[in-house]
Design a protein around this motif. Sequence first.
Motif, PDB file in Angstrom:
ATOM      1  N   GLY A 588      45.727  36.034  36.852  1.00 54.48           N
ATOM      2  CA  GLY A 588      46.691  35.966  37.943  1.00 54.48           C
ATOM      3  C   GLY A 588      47.856  36.925  37.819  1.00 54.48           C
ATOM      4  N   VAL A 589      47.890  37.735  36.724  1.00 49.52           N
ATOM      5  CA  VAL A 589      48.978  38.701  36.534  1.00 49.52           C
ATOM      6  C   VAL A 589      48.686  39.927  37.369  1.00 49.52           C
ATOM      7  CG1 VAL A 589      50.264  40.070  34.880  1.00 49.52           C
ATOM      8  CG2 VAL A 589      49.406  37.798  34.234  1.00 49.52           C
ATOM      9  N   SER A 590      49.668  40.396  38.112  1.00 46.14           N
ATOM     10  CA  SER A 590      49.464  41.561  38.977  1.00 46.14           C
ATOM     11  C   SER A 590      49.252  42.824  38.154  1.00 46.14           C
ATOM     12  CB  SER A 590      50.665  41.724  39.904  1.00 46.14           C
ATOM     13  OG  SER A 590      51.852  41.909  39.153  1.00 46.14           O
ATOM     14  N   ASN A 591      48.525  43.788  38.747  1.00 43.93           N
ATOM     15  CA  ASN A 591      48.233  45.092  38.135  1.00 43.93           C
ATOM     16  C   ASN A 591      47.391  44.962  36.887  1.00 43.93           C
ATOM     17  OD1 ASN A 591      49.817  46.396  40.109  1.00 43.93           O
ATOM     18  ND2 ASN A 591      51.686  46.024  38.916  1.00 43.93           N
ATOM     19  N   THR A 592      46.611  43.893  36.780  1.00 47.40           N
ATOM     20  CA  THR A 592      45.655  43.738  35.677  1.00 47.40           C
ATOM     21  C   THR A 592      44.270  43.541  36.292  1.00 47.40           C
ATOM     22  OG1 THR A 592      45.970  41.338  35.587  1.00 47.40           O
ATOM     23  CG2 THR A 592      47.432  42.676  34.249  1.00 47.40           C
ATOM     24  N   GLU A 593      43.294  43.465  35.390  1.00 44.27           N
ATOM     25  CA  GLU A 593      41.932  43.237  35.857  1.00 44.27           C
ATOM     26  C   GLU A 593      41.763  41.851  36.454  1.00 44.27           C
ATOM     27  OE1 GLU A 593      39.436  43.942  32.579  1.00 44.27           O
ATOM     28  OE2 GLU A 593      39.781  46.110  32.517  1.00 44.27           O
ATOM     29  N   TYR A 594      42.679  40.933  36.116  1.00 44.77           N
ATOM     30  CA  TYR A 594      42.571  39.544  36.571  1.00 44.77           C
ATOM     31  C   TYR A 594      43.547  39.240  37.690  1.00 44.77           C
ATOM     32  CZ  TYR A 594      40.281  39.483  32.019  1.00 44.77           C
ATOM     33  OH  TYR A 594      39.473  39.764  30.955  1.00 44.77           O
ATOM     34  N   ASP A 595      43.925  40.276  38.436  1.00 49.82           N
ATOM     35  CA  ASP A 595      44.807  40.074  39.592  1.00 49.82           C
ATOM     36  C   ASP A 595      43.956  39.525  40.736  1.00 49.82           C
ATOM     37  OD1 ASP A 595      46.682  40.063  41.523  1.00 49.82           O
ATOM     38  OD2 ASP A 595      47.071  42.231  41.525  1.00 49.82           O
ATOM     39  N   PHE A 596      43.980  38.209  40.913  1.00 50.68           N
ATOM     40  CA  PHE A 596      43.121  37.565  41.919  1.00 50.68           C
ATOM     41  C   PHE A 596      43.594  37.812  43.345  1.00 50.68           C
ATOM     42  CE2 PHE A 596      42.705  34.546  38.198  1.00 50.68           C
ATOM     43  CZ  PHE A 596      41.558  35.159  37.719  1.00 50.68           C
ATOM     44  N   VAL A 597      44.853  38.263  43.469  1.00 51.36           N
ATOM     45  CA  VAL A 597      45.352  38.579  44.811  1.00 51.36           C
ATOM     46  C   VAL A 597      44.832  39.952  45.246  1.00 51.36           C
ATOM     47  CG1 VAL A 597      47.412  38.923  46.233  1.00 51.36           C
ATOM     48  CG2 VAL A 597      47.387  37.118  44.482  1.00 51.36           C
ATOM     49  N   GLY A 598      44.932  40.921  44.319  1.00 51.48           N
ATOM     50  CA  GLY A 598      44.472  42.270  44.647  1.00 51.48           C
ATOM     51  C   GLY A 598      42.955  42.426  44.570  1.00 51.48           C
ATOM     52  N   ASN A 599      42.290  41.580  43.778  1.00 53.76           N
ATOM     53  CA  ASN A 599      40.830  41.664  43.590  1.00 53.76           C
ATOM     54  C   ASN A 599      40.174  40.406  44.140  1.00 53.76           C
ATOM     55  OD1 ASN A 599      41.189  44.113  42.208  1.00 53.76           O
ATOM     56  ND2 ASN A 599      41.609  43.036  40.283  1.00 53.76           N
ATOM     57  N   ASP A 600      39.281  40.593  45.087  1.00 51.71           N
ATOM     58  CA  ASP A 600      38.584  39.446  45.691  1.00 51.71           C
ATOM     59  C   ASP A 600      37.452  39.006  44.771  1.00 51.71           C
ATOM     60  OD1 ASP A 600      37.596  37.518  47.286  1.00 51.71           O
ATOM     61  OD2 ASP A 600      36.881  38.842  48.882  1.00 51.71           O
ATOM     62  N   PRO A 601      37.437  37.729  44.299  1.00 51.09           N
ATOM     63  CA  PRO A 601      36.373  37.275  43.387  1.00 51.09           C
ATOM     64  C   PRO A 601      34.969  37.418  43.989  1.00 51.09           C
ATOM     65  CG  PRO A 601      38.185  35.722  43.417  1.00 51.09           C
ATOM     66  CD  PRO A 601      38.462  36.700  44.504  1.00 51.09           C
ATOM     67  N   LYS A 602      34.819  37.181  45.292  1.00 47.50           N
ATOM     68  CA  LYS A 602      33.483  37.309  45.898  1.00 47.50           C
ATOM     69  C   LYS A 602      33.006  38.755  45.869  1.00 47.50           C
ATOM     70  CE  LYS A 602      34.099  33.371  49.008  1.00 47.50           C
ATOM     71  NZ  LYS A 602      34.116  32.909  50.424  1.00 47.50           N
ATOM     72  N   GLU A 603      33.937  39.667  46.180  1.00 47.27           N
ATOM     73  CA  GLU A 603      33.589  41.087  46.121  1.00 47.27           C
ATOM     74  C   GLU A 603      33.266  41.492  44.701  1.00 47.27           C
ATOM     75  OE1 GLU A 603      32.771  44.835  47.524  1.00 47.27           O
ATOM     76  OE2 GLU A 603      33.209  42.991  48.640  1.00 47.27           O
ATOM     77  N   ALA A 604      34.021  40.919  43.729  1.00 45.99           N
ATOM     78  CA  ALA A 604      33.747  41.223  42.320  1.00 45.99           C
ATOM     79  C   ALA A 604      32.377  40.693  41.916  1.00 45.99           C
ATOM     80  CB  ALA A 604      34.832  40.604  41.446  1.00 45.99           C
ATOM     81  N   GLY A 605      31.982  39.535  42.431  1.00 43.22           N
ATOM     82  CA  GLY A 605      30.655  38.989  42.123  1.00 43.22           C
ATOM     83  C   GLY A 605      29.539  39.910  42.625  1.00 43.22           C
ATOM     84  N   ARG A 606      29.740  40.425  43.831  1.00 49.80           N
ATOM     85  CA  ARG A 606      28.726  41.347  44.363  1.00 49.80           C
ATOM     86  C   ARG A 606      28.651  42.625  43.525  1.00 49.80           C
ATOM     87  NH1 ARG A 606      30.797  39.384  49.367  1.00 49.80           N
ATOM     88  NH2 ARG A 606      32.225  41.178  49.509  1.00 49.80           N
ATOM     89  N   LYS A 607      29.834  43.116  43.077  1.00 51.09           N
ATOM     90  CA  LYS A 607      29.823  44.314  42.220  1.00 51.09           C
ATOM     91  C   LYS A 607      29.128  44.034  40.901  1.00 51.09           C
ATOM     92  CE  LYS A 607      34.019  46.508  44.016  1.00 51.09           C
ATOM     93  NZ  LYS A 607      35.396  46.962  43.689  1.00 51.09           N
TER      94      LYS A 607
END
Length: 821
Positions: A588-607
């Motif tokens: 949940g920290v911004s500007n990291t790989e785990y930024d859930f706001v900037g990175n959509d988990p569903k899109e990440a699953g497809r990737k």
Amino acid sequence: MVLRPTDFESDDERGLDCTDKFDAQADSFIADSSDLDTNASTTAKSDIANADTETRQAEMKLKHAEGEIKKKQTECKMTEKEYKKDQESYQALEKELNRIKAEMDKLGYENGKEENLVAEKRLVAKDVDNLKEKVENLEAKFPNLTFEYKDPEKNFNRHQVHGLICHLVKVKNPKTSTALEVTAGGKLYNIVVDTEVVGKKLLEKGQLKRRYTIIPLNKIIGQCIDNNIVKKAEALVGKENVCTALSLVGYEKEVETAVQYVFGGTLVCPSMDIAKEVTFADVIKKRTVTLDGEVFDPSGTLSGGAMPQSSSVLLYLTQLNEVQAELNTKQEQLQELEKQVSSLKKVADKYQSLKQQYDLKQHEMELLKSRLHQSTHHQQLEELQRLQKLVEEEKTTVTKCHEVKKRAEERVKDLEIKLNDAKAVREKELQAAEEAINRCKKKAGESSKLTKEKEQEAESLKLEVEELQKGLSTYSEQMKAVSESVQGYENLVEALGVTLKEKKAEVAAAMQELKAQKVHLKAQSEEIGRLQKERGDLRKDIDDKKLHIQQLEHDVSKTNKETKEATQKVHQMIMKYEWIEQEKQYFGVSNTEYDFVGNDPKEAGRKIQKLQENKDKLGKSVNMRAHNMMNKAEEQYQDLLRKKRIVENDKSKIAAVIRELDEKKNQALREAWEKVNKDFGSIFSTLLPGTNAKLIPPEGKSVLDGLEVKVAFGDVWKESLNELSGGQRSLVALSLILSLLLFKPAPIYILDEVDAALDLSHTQNIGQMLRSHFKHSQFIIVSLKDGMFNNANVLFKTKFIDGSSTVNRFAQQRPSGLSRK
């Protein structure tokens, strides 16, 4: 025997008895006159002979004394020169003494004045220290009440900064302190300055240690409740039940605007019922605070409850200001005493110098006076004076003897003439006596007549006085009865006046109470109508809230179920993937790989799925050993991270152990200080009765920073050990060493002539101290004084006999284990 007329005149009041008395005396005179004249002549001749004898003896003594005087005068001339020289020296010393005495009187200094001033200064300094300690203790209770700042610019005028509001007001009645604190709230700690420019300088460059709210006097507007509203409130609940908060504090005129800003808009009432009635009255509508701190606001909000257990800030400040004022007074008194001591020191030194000279000159003068009195010339002068006095006495004696002889000769001549013509003399004296008798008889008759007249007049006056006294007693009783009657009427009038006044006051009070009750009833009726309307609105609102609560409860149960399922899923993922535990801090920290706001988990699953397919395709042509090597490197990296965590954990445990050891060390040091300090004072007071000693940390420091030795004689604590004598300092050092040894006693001690510089009484005290404080230890002491020998139970004496040392042992009956050598 000669009969005089005055003998009869003294008895004239006795009447005719004078005649009988005169007859008896006349017969006696006639019978004895011849014999008396003969005896008187013989006595006079004997007096003449005695006077001649005394005259011859006095003349012989006078002649001898005059010869001795001439001899002594010759001897005095031989020693006169040296005596005059000593006498001149004595007179010169006397003049010098008078001169020194005049100079001492001119100084106007009283002996012992400087010592009295120093003693008074010491007492005042002790009071100042006690008051400073009291102020520090009071300030320690509320450290936030201090406002410190540095001058924001050069030549800054500190009078433009008035300080905290709580320091600028004074509570008039301690009972209202809680209400005033609640009224002020956080504003109590605001800073008052003259202008906003001064406040800005303080904020920017004053280096303030914490956040402050600043009140500039030129910008704020003081608020005060209108007098008409206050009068209406007083009419509603009574003048004694309501007042403005502003009237309960005292303040300076220059900060009036700030105080009005803080306290001006609030009323104070004694109880909640009265406060509620005042606050919500339509004609008042002002914020009200009770004495217990409950707040009623016209908007409808109420606040109250338990107050803090700590003491009131305003009461504390009142106490602090009183102590500070007393401290300032004592400090001014101390400065004045220091000035007096400083100005008196020169005068005292000069006075002591003159007094020393005066004492020396006086002693020299007494010695010279003693030498003068013991000199031969002085003794000769005294003897010469004694002889001259004797000469004067003998001359007087000779003169008196000549006078006695002359009077006796004249008396002999008169008696001889009288004897020769005794019959004519007797007849002449008899005729004079008869004339005196006749005069007495005549006077006695007149006196008897006058006495009878006076007796009759006295009887009539006595009767008249008795009649007047009876009339006076009657008039007194009548006046007394009238006075009592008048006093009774006056008391009755006064009692009726008091009763009338009380009844008028009761009627006025009843009318006032009736008026207040009418107003109260009207207000209560309006309040009941308003409350009934409000009750209907509240019931409707309650029904709406119940429906909303049911909806919320349904949502909460659904959310709890989803939360439980999500928690189980998270737990399973943590157990399955170890990297989650390591990387979860970045979720949940911004500007990291785990930024859930900037990175959509569903899109990440497809990737991820797409990348997995690419991985499977590339796996056929990529070297898998490199992947294994990377996995091994990652394992090593994880192992190093694990070891790092272990080391950090060990480090924190070691730091905790160090802190614990430091705390134990500090506690041990404090316990050691308390024990050593107690034993130090006890041992020193035993060695030097009437004194006390202690170990205290320097001012502003703790026991861990160091300790100072303080010694007191009686109730006066010495400022420095330099004020003690050498022997007293030795006792202080010995007491400190023995108190340190007593903290952890050893079974045996060896002391070598520790009493060498002390007198016998102190040596005796050392022995008694060892017996009382070291009951479980043995001492071997080398000493040369009986005071130490008397406290030993075994004594070893050494002697030098026939060229060698001999030791003899003596056992003594002593209760403690002291060995002396």
